[in-house]
Scaffold this active site. Structure first.
Site, PDB file in Angstrom:
ATOM      1  N   GLU A  64     -31.501 -27.727   7.604  1.00 12.77           N
ATOM      2  CA  GLU A  64     -31.655 -28.395   6.354  1.00 12.77           C
ATOM      3  C   GLU A  64     -32.347 -30.495   6.729  1.00 12.77           C
ATOM      4  OE1 GLU A  64     -33.079 -27.102   4.195  1.00 12.77           O
ATOM      5  OE2 GLU A  64     -31.423 -25.466   4.623  1.00 12.77           O
ATOM      6  N   HIS A  67     -35.596 -30.786   8.631  1.00 16.29           N
ATOM      7  CA  HIS A  67     -36.614 -30.872   6.535  1.00 16.29           C
ATOM      8  C   HIS A  67     -36.996 -32.711   6.862  1.00 16.29           C
ATOM      9  CE1 HIS A  67     -37.539 -26.450   7.361  1.00 16.29           C
ATOM     10  NE2 HIS A  67     -36.136 -26.253   6.928  1.00 16.29           N
ATOM     11  N   ASP A 172     -38.989 -21.311   4.917  1.00 13.17           N
ATOM     12  CA  ASP A 172     -40.067 -21.566   5.602  1.00 13.17           C
ATOM     13  C   ASP A 172     -41.179 -21.955   6.622  1.00 13.17           C
ATOM     14  OD1 ASP A 172     -37.865 -24.043   5.409  1.00 13.17           O
ATOM     15  OD2 ASP A 172     -36.852 -22.890   7.637  1.00 13.17           O
TER      16      ASP A 172
HETATM   17 ZN   LIG Z   1     -35.264 -24.482   6.494  1.00 10.97          ZN
END
Ligand SMILES: [Zn+2]
Length: 365
Positions: A64, A67, A172
């Site tokens: 995470e 991202h 994703d």
């Molecule tokens: Zn992800």
């Protein structure tokens, strides 16, 4: 709502991003301990499993953060990262609309798992372990050491990478798919196609989950609802694109004075269809009164409008883009806004009006 219930425990923050863990983790750990004990496994075994789960969620957190840090590169901030037993969620302020940026932000998470897997691959003799495992499935269970631990972690990271790359929008892989589709068509159509594919995968996950793994059922629901909602938002934003508040606002409205009694307001609610009202004094807007507060105080006969009115409220101008209102209601719990031009009330906008407007626009296009 769920946040108000203190559903998340604060773990601290990294690079200005709050890290939160959902209370249901207690259930996950309890479930592990329970099922291990039922199988008659040792305390050492239970400790090994719990540590492994914690290590997995550290990998999810790093995913995470991947991202979030890539988004930061495009000036998009991340409010928080929430860890749930079914995975993590990075609450980005928004998704980049540029397809190249969305592609890179979405890819950054699985890429982190790829990097972890590569590092682990060089730390442990993966092939040797795999050969032994294929010969004897119980082999790993008999060896509770750091090497077998890292071997598990290697496979879990490969799994996390591959699973997240499945094109099940809004996962994703689905976002990567939308970004690629946006190169060929517009974002509205790309989102529509990606969300249909996402919902298809959600059904497949649900079926597999019902037979093999209950966690997959939750993931399926999450994907199905996520794909539906994100697609709806993009389609609706497209319908109101270029339209102003003036076109959708309600102009046939009742207003009240701060000194009016609540009985007068209740009378208006019963006789008409309005639910929330604007309070005006000397032709100046001084507050708003909301349906909930009116009903809440309806038994108090001495109550006046000024006792229940909100003096801090947001307003719009009639020439404002309708998108402003749409974005406001996505992140706020108040849907009733007065429309004020040159300090004069010209109308109000609420969610029913917007919905009606959307229905009409959908018919027109
Ligand atoms: Zn992800």
């Amino acid at each position: 709502m769920i946040n108000k219930m203190k559903a998340n425990l604060n773990l601290g923050s990294i690079a200005g991003i709050h890290i939160k863990i959902h209370w249901t983790f207690v259930l996950l750990f309890a479930w592990i301990v329970f099922s291990e004990m039922k199988r008659g496994n040792s305390t050492e075994h239970i400790f090994y499993h719990i540590t492994l789960i914690i290590a997995v969620f550290i990998c999810v957190l790093l995913h995470e953060l991947g991202h979030a840090l890539m988004a930061k590169k495009y000036n998009i901030s991340t409010k928080k990262i929430t860890l749930l037993p079914i995975g993590g969620i990075a609450s980005l302020e928004k998704m980049p609309e540029n397809p190249k940026e969305e592609f890179l932000v979405s890819l950054a998470g699985p890429f982190v798992n790829f990097l972890i897997a590569i590092v682990l691959y060089f730390c442990i003799p993966v092939k040797e372990f795999l050969d032994k495992y294929l010969l004897d499935n119980a082999f790993l269970m008999s060896e509770l050491n750091i090497q077998s631990f890292l071997f598990y972690l290697f496979f879990i990271n490969v799994g996390l990478m591959l699973f997240n790359l499945i094109p099940a929008f809004p996962m994703d892989g689905g976002r990567i798919l939308r970004a690629l589709l946006t190169l060929k068509t517009n974002r509205v159509k790309a989102t529509y196609i990606a969300s249909l594919i996402g919902q298809f995968f959600a059904v497949i996950f649900l079926l597999i989950g019902l037979v093999y793994n209950p966690f997959l059922i939750f993931i399926a629901l999450f994907i199905f609802v996520g794909a539906f909602t994100e697609n709806k938002i993009i389609q609706q934003l497209n319908l109101i694109k270029g339209h102003t508040v003036k076109e959708a606002m309600m102009t046939n409205i009742t207003t009240f004075n701060p000194s009016d009694s609540i009985d007068k307001v209740i009378d208006a609610i019963l006789k008409g269809t309005e639910k929330d009202f604007v309070v005006v004094l000397n032709s100046k807007v001084v507050g708003i009164i909301l349906h909930n507060d009116i009903i809440e105080n309806s038994s108090n006969r001495n109550c006046l409008v000024k006792d229940i009115m909100k003096v801090a409220f947001k307003s719009l101008k009639s020439n404002d883009d309708l998108k402003l209102y749409y974005e406001f209601i996505q992140t706020n719990s108040t849907f009733f806004l007065p429309v004020i031009d040159n300090s004069e009330l010209v109308g109000v906008l609420d969610i029913n009006n917007l919905n009606e407007y959307l229905l009409i626009q959908a018919k027109l296009t």
